[in-house]
Design a protein around this motif. Sequence first.
Motif, PDB file in Angstrom:
ATOM      1  N   THR A 186      16.166 -12.466  -8.177  1.00 56.23           N
ATOM      2  CA  THR A 186      15.976 -11.332  -7.259  1.00 56.23           C
ATOM      3  C   THR A 186      16.750 -11.563  -5.964  1.00 56.23           C
ATOM      4  O   THR A 186      17.431 -10.661  -5.474  1.00 56.23           O
ATOM      5  N   ASP A 187      16.678 -12.781  -5.439  1.00 53.02           N
ATOM      6  CA  ASP A 187      17.440 -13.097  -4.230  1.00 53.02           C
ATOM      7  C   ASP A 187      18.917 -12.795  -4.484  1.00 53.02           C
ATOM      8  O   ASP A 187      19.592 -12.143  -3.687  1.00 53.02           O
ATOM      9  N   VAL A 188      19.368 -13.300  -5.634  1.00 53.96           N
ATOM     10  CA  VAL A 188      20.807 -13.236  -5.902  1.00 53.96           C
ATOM     11  C   VAL A 188      21.262 -11.814  -6.207  1.00 53.96           C
ATOM     12  O   VAL A 188      22.296 -11.363  -5.716  1.00 53.96           O
ATOM     13  N   GLU A 189      20.493 -11.066  -6.983  1.00 55.91           N
ATOM     14  CA  GLU A 189      20.971  -9.704  -7.274  1.00 55.91           C
ATOM     15  C   GLU A 189      20.944  -8.830  -6.026  1.00 55.91           C
ATOM     16  O   GLU A 189      21.760  -7.927  -5.868  1.00 55.91           O
ATOM     17  N   THR A 190      20.009  -9.105  -5.114  1.00 56.67           N
ATOM     18  CA  THR A 190      19.946  -8.305  -3.887  1.00 56.67           C
ATOM     19  C   THR A 190      21.140  -8.621  -2.984  1.00 56.67           C
ATOM     20  O   THR A 190      21.766  -7.727  -2.418  1.00 56.67           O
TER      21      THR A 190
END
Length: 425
Positions: A141-145
Motif C-alpha cells: 500500500t505504501d508503495v502503490e500510493t
Amino acid sequence: MKLQKPKGTQDILPIDSAKWQYVENLARETFKKYNYGEIRTPMFEHYEVISRSVGDTTDIVTKEMYDFHDKGDRHITLRPEGTAPVVRSYVENKLFAPEVQKPVKMYYIGSMFRYERPQAGRLREFHQVGVECFGSQNPATDVETIAMAYQLFNELGIKDVILHLNSLGNTESRQAYRQALIDYLTPLRETLSKDSQRRLDENPLRVLDSKEKEDKAAVENAPSILDYLDEESQAHFDAVREMLELLQVPYVIDTNMVRGLDYYNHTIFEFITKVDKSELTICAGGRYDSLVEYFGGPATPGFGFGLGLERLLLILDKQGIELPVEESLDVYIAVLGAGANSKALELVQAIRKQGFSAERDYLGRKIKAQFKSADAFHAKTVITLGESEVEAGQVSIKNNQTREEVTVRFEDISNDFAAVFAKIK
Ligand code: ATP
Ligand code: MG
C-alpha cells in the motif's frame, strides 16, 4: 478597507484555470485507476480536530493556523491540511467498511489555509490534492500510493522530481531514537536557533526538519533513525524499498526528513524538485497507523499524501512544460444589423444544444471588429449572419483557418450541426 485580495491569496483567472482543470482531471483519472473515490469535507473544522492530531508543537499548529471564534464562540480553524479532516469524517461517518470493501480509498481536491509568510510557492490559501487509504498495513500500500504520485508526475512530463524516503518506525523505535537525539543535541543546544531550542524540549525530531542554517549544521552528524528501527519496523522499511525497486521508482534515503506533522509512523516520503536552485517539496505523505484510533475509531492503519497544486503548476511552468489545454470555440457568429439579433440567438442556442461551443456578437460592432473577436476566441468556424441571410433562410459558414466556405440552410444547422461542422472543419 482594502479592496484587494488578502495577503498570500491568489485569483485563478480564466487564462490559467484551464491548466488547473487539466491537472485536476488527470489526478481524478489517475486516482480512479487505483480505485479511489472522492471525499469533500468542510473547509473549516473545530480547532481540536487539527491541533492535537497534527501536533501541538508543529509549525502548522503553533504558527500557521487560520483560527477564530465564531458567533457562537466555537473555536474554529480553516483547514491547514487534508488528512485530519478526512480521518475525522471517516470515523464520524463510520466508514469502517466491511471486510469486502477494504481498504477504503479516498481522495480530495481543495483549498488549505496556513498563516505563512507569503513567497514563491508559499501562500496562505493554497490547493492540495491528496489521498488517504484506510485499512491496509501491507507495505504494498505504501508503495502503490507513492507510485501513484510518481505516475502523475510522469504523465505530466515533470522531470527531476526526486523521491526522498525515510522511516519513523513504530512507537517503540521512535521513543528509542528520540532519546538518542536528545542526548546528541543537548550539548549543541546553544548553537541551535531559538525555535529549535524550544523544539528540543517539546518535540526533538522536529529539529531535524528545521530550515535554519545553524540547525542544519547541528544535525549534520545526528544519529540516524534507521539505526533505531526494531525488527518489525526494519522489516516494513525493507519491504517498501524492495517493492519500490521492483516498480523501478527511484528514491534516495533521507534520514533527516521527519515531516511537518506529528501523526506519522513507519514510511514517510516527499517528492522534491529544484526550482531556481532552491528545493521545493511538491508532494509529501506517509503512514499514520494510530490516527483513526485517536479520533475514536477502531484501530485502522492509514497511508496518504498531500500534493501542492500551486507548486506543481509552478514547476510545470519553470520546466517549460506545455499542457495540452485547448482553448477554442467551434463557431463564432458575426451578426450584422438589428434584424439578425434574434436569429443569432436561436442559432447559437441550437448549436450549443447539439454539444458544440458557440459565441456571437452582442454589441452590434463593425464586421472587422467581429472577425477579430472570432480570432481572439480561436473560433474554428465563422458564420456571418445579416438581415439578407435571415430573409433567405441560409448562411455561409467559413473555416477560419482555410477560409473555405459552404452555404447551409438554418434547418441544417438546427437539425444536424454535426454534419455541417464535419463538412467545413
Ligand atoms: P514545507 O516544508 O514546504 O513548509 P510542509 O511540510 O508544510 O511543506 P505539507 O504539510 O506536507 O508541507 O503539505 C504538503 C504539500 O502542500 C507541500 O509539499 C506543498 O506542495 C504544499 N504546501 C504546503 N504549504 C504550502 C503553502 N503555504 N503554499 C503552497 N503550497 C504549500
Ligand atoms: Mg510548512
